[in-house]
Write a protein that holds these residues in place. Sequence first.
Motif, PDB file in Angstrom:
ATOM      1  N   CYS A  68     -55.605  62.199 115.400  1.00  0.00           N
ATOM      2  CA  CYS A  68     -56.589  62.823 116.305  1.00  0.00           C
ATOM      3  C   CYS A  68     -56.750  62.014 117.586  1.00  0.00           C
ATOM      4  O   CYS A  68     -56.934  62.585 118.667  1.00  0.00           O
ATOM      5  CB  CYS A  68     -57.940  62.965 115.611  1.00  0.00           C
ATOM      6  SG  CYS A  68     -57.930  64.213 114.332  1.00  0.00           S
ATOM      7  N   ALA A  69     -56.704  60.700 117.473  1.00  0.00           N
ATOM      8  CA  ALA A  69     -56.950  59.859 118.648  1.00  0.00           C
ATOM      9  C   ALA A  69     -55.963  60.172 119.767  1.00  0.00           C
ATOM     10  O   ALA A  69     -56.273  60.029 120.943  1.00  0.00           O
ATOM     11  CB  ALA A  69     -56.875  58.384 118.264  1.00  0.00           C
ATOM     12  N   LYS A  70     -54.763  60.628 119.377  1.00  0.00           N
ATOM     13  CA  LYS A  70     -53.743  60.944 120.394  1.00  0.00           C
ATOM     14  C   LYS A  70     -53.993  62.295 121.042  1.00  0.00           C
ATOM     15  O   LYS A  70     -53.498  62.568 122.123  1.00  0.00           O
ATOM     16  CB  LYS A  70     -52.355  60.992 119.732  1.00  0.00           C
ATOM     17  CG  LYS A  70     -51.838  59.643 119.327  1.00  0.00           C
ATOM     18  CD  LYS A  70     -50.350  59.767 118.986  1.00  0.00           C
ATOM     19  CE  LYS A  70     -49.962  58.648 118.029  1.00  0.00           C
ATOM     20  NZ  LYS A  70     -49.318  59.090 116.815  1.00  0.00           N
ATOM     21  N   GLU A  71     -54.736  63.160 120.348  1.00  0.00           N
ATOM     22  CA  GLU A  71     -54.786  64.568 120.776  1.00  0.00           C
ATOM     23  C   GLU A  71     -56.096  65.015 121.410  1.00  0.00           C
ATOM     24  O   GLU A  71     -56.151  66.088 121.998  1.00  0.00           O
ATOM     25  CB  GLU A  71     -54.509  65.469 119.551  1.00  0.00           C
ATOM     26  CG  GLU A  71     -53.087  65.321 119.052  1.00  0.00           C
ATOM     27  CD  GLU A  71     -52.870  66.028 117.724  1.00  0.00           C
ATOM     28  OE1 GLU A  71     -53.796  66.692 117.224  1.00  0.00           O
ATOM     29  OE2 GLU A  71     -51.754  65.891 117.190  1.00  0.00           O
ATOM     30  N   VAL A  72     -57.154  64.240 121.234  1.00  0.00           N
ATOM     31  CA  VAL A  72     -58.463  64.751 121.679  1.00  0.00           C
ATOM     32  C   VAL A  72     -59.165  63.759 122.613  1.00  0.00           C
ATOM     33  O   VAL A  72     -58.760  62.614 122.753  1.00  0.00           O
ATOM     34  CB  VAL A  72     -59.380  65.066 120.474  1.00  0.00           C
ATOM     35  CG1 VAL A  72     -58.771  66.132 119.580  1.00  0.00           C
ATOM     36  CG2 VAL A  72     -59.695  63.805 119.684  1.00  0.00           C
ATOM     37  N   ASP A  73     -60.251  64.246 123.239  1.00  0.00           N
ATOM     38  CA  ASP A  73     -61.044  63.395 124.130  1.00  0.00           C
ATOM     39  C   ASP A  73     -62.127  62.642 123.367  1.00  0.00           C
ATOM     40  O   ASP A  73     -62.644  61.632 123.837  1.00  0.00           O
ATOM     41  CB  ASP A  73     -61.728  64.261 125.197  1.00  0.00           C
ATOM     42  CG  ASP A  73     -60.721  65.046 126.009  1.00  0.00           C
ATOM     43  OD1 ASP A  73     -59.943  64.411 126.727  1.00  0.00           O
ATOM     44  OD2 ASP A  73     -60.698  66.292 125.899  1.00  0.00           O
ATOM     45  N   LEU A  74     -62.528  63.199 122.199  1.00  0.00           N
ATOM     46  CA  LEU A  74     -63.605  62.582 121.427  1.00  0.00           C
ATOM     47  C   LEU A  74     -63.397  62.958 119.960  1.00  0.00           C
ATOM     48  O   LEU A  74     -63.046  64.107 119.654  1.00  0.00           O
ATOM     49  CB  LEU A  74     -64.965  63.112 121.921  1.00  0.00           C
ATOM     50  CG  LEU A  74     -66.195  62.863 121.038  1.00  0.00           C
ATOM     51  CD1 LEU A  74     -66.504  61.374 120.922  1.00  0.00           C
ATOM     52  CD2 LEU A  74     -67.426  63.586 121.625  1.00  0.00           C
ATOM     53  N   ILE A  75     -63.639  61.998 119.083  1.00  0.00           N
ATOM     54  CA  ILE A  75     -63.589  62.277 117.637  1.00  0.00           C
ATOM     55  C   ILE A  75     -65.010  62.241 117.105  1.00  0.00           C
ATOM     56  O   ILE A  75     -65.737  61.266 117.317  1.00  0.00           O
ATOM     57  CB  ILE A  75     -62.737  61.219 116.890  1.00  0.00           C
ATOM     58  CG1 ILE A  75     -61.302  61.201 117.420  1.00  0.00           C
ATOM     59  CG2 ILE A  75     -62.769  61.484 115.390  1.00  0.00           C
ATOM     60  CD1 ILE A  75     -60.470  60.020 116.906  1.00  0.00           C
ATOM     61  N   LEU A  76     -65.413  63.329 116.441  1.00  0.00           N
ATOM     62  CA  LEU A  76     -66.700  63.358 115.736  1.00  0.00           C
ATOM     63  C   LEU A  76     -66.383  63.381 114.261  1.00  0.00           C
ATOM     64  O   LEU A  76     -65.645  64.262 113.804  1.00  0.00           O
ATOM     65  CB  LEU A  76     -67.483  64.633 116.071  1.00  0.00           C
ATOM     66  CG  LEU A  76     -68.187  64.754 117.413  1.00  0.00           C
ATOM     67  CD1 LEU A  76     -68.941  66.088 117.459  1.00  0.00           C
ATOM     68  CD2 LEU A  76     -69.140  63.600 117.648  1.00  0.00           C
ATOM     69  N   THR A  77     -66.942  62.436 113.519  1.00  0.00           N
ATOM     70  CA  THR A  77     -66.758  62.487 112.071  1.00  0.00           C
ATOM     71  C   THR A  77     -68.111  62.778 111.443  1.00  0.00           C
ATOM     72  O   THR A  77     -69.145  62.581 112.073  1.00  0.00           O
ATOM     73  CB  THR A  77     -66.234  61.144 111.523  1.00  0.00           C
ATOM     74  OG1 THR A  77     -67.180  60.124 111.851  1.00  0.00           O
ATOM     75  CG2 THR A  77     -64.881  60.804 112.102  1.00  0.00           C
TER      76      THR A  77
END
Length: 385
Positions: free
Chosen positions: A226-235
């Motif tokens: 996900c870190a490569k594909e998005v602007d922000l990660i919400l878990t």
Amino acid sequence: METSIPVARAQEILTSYPFKWVTEEIELEHAQGRILAENILAKYDDPPFDNSSIDGWAVQLSDSPESRIEIGTIFAGSQPIIQPLKPKEIYRIMTGAPIPLGADALVMVEDGMQGTPRQDYIRRKGENISVGEIALSAGNVITASSCALAATIGYSTLPVRSKLRIAIIPTGDELTELGRPLESGRIYDSNSIALASLVRKAGAEPVVIKPIHDNKESLHQTLNRCAKEVDLILTSGGVSMGEKDFIRSSLIERDAAIFWKVLMRPGGPPIFGHWNGTPLFGLPGNPVSSQTVFHLLIVPWISHPDIFHRRVTVKMDDKLRGAPNRLCLRRVQITSSGNGLIGRSRTHQGSGNVRSMVLNDALTLIPPDTNIEAGEFVDALWLIT
Ligand code: AMP
Ligand code: MG
């Protein structure tokens, strides 16, 4: 890493990590709800020419009402008449039609041709806004009315902030995907659906990942991807003191946590940091906690509070318990009476009780160490659903 910080400090830290917004032009038709990227200056005056606000006659104040002679009719959309009126001459005129040269007042059709003339029936060129003035300000939410104003002053598109891509990763061995049968000891993953809706409402694009187990390796794999594909990660989940709370432990072990724990209830244990350079915000797993943290911390950071809530003061109908040393967000239902807004809180307030977010429509902002008695006032965020 800062720990156990007030809500205002958490908001301050988050806004010091701004996103790299890209600006895109969007057709007015699709602009509603997006955030304006630049100030918008009027390209045309509004109105663009002097025109009539009534159906009636365009007359001259210097003529006596009895002497008026009608010499023609001017409809909306017709070319302005530049041949100056001679004394006594008047035009029949319709709403929105240009004022003929020489006319300086209007008479309403209801008052008859000899009625009293009024100058303020003329809508003057540029009286609402004139060329070069700021019509809409950057950072504001685009509404139906702001689209109408943009159209009025010459725009068919508006520059808006590009949509952030936000990964939503639910974690927990107990989670079951929607649509599957519920086995014993399991619960449905309800946070993903709530968070995806909130993210969409914020004007961003959710990328929802299937629930992942409380297993370090699979969590790290998913975060790496996900870190490569998005602007922000919400878990969601895995941020408090549990032995399998791997979001918290992984961020802290990597020295990638910026803050952990915020002085609010519900929603105490959120964690903020980064994963391979991408911001990661770990929301608590309890459904009410994850939503309240989203409203208080994520909304002002990625979006605009106006989209989500109005800050109001309500008179409580029943008493509310606050929380020691913490801002307390009780769920209340607001009704407006003749004497202002009344708050009621009749549901079980547990942070796992998502029904309390359905039966109520506001979150109180009870200051730390404060109880609210029936009849006392309290500030609240009245949620826009
Ligand atoms: P955790 O933060 O992982 O300790 O979870 C706290 C509580 O929230 C537990 O009761 C979980 O079962 C519940 N929970 C965690 N994730 C979700 C989710 N995605 N949907 C609904 N409840 C959840
Ligand atoms: Mg968990």
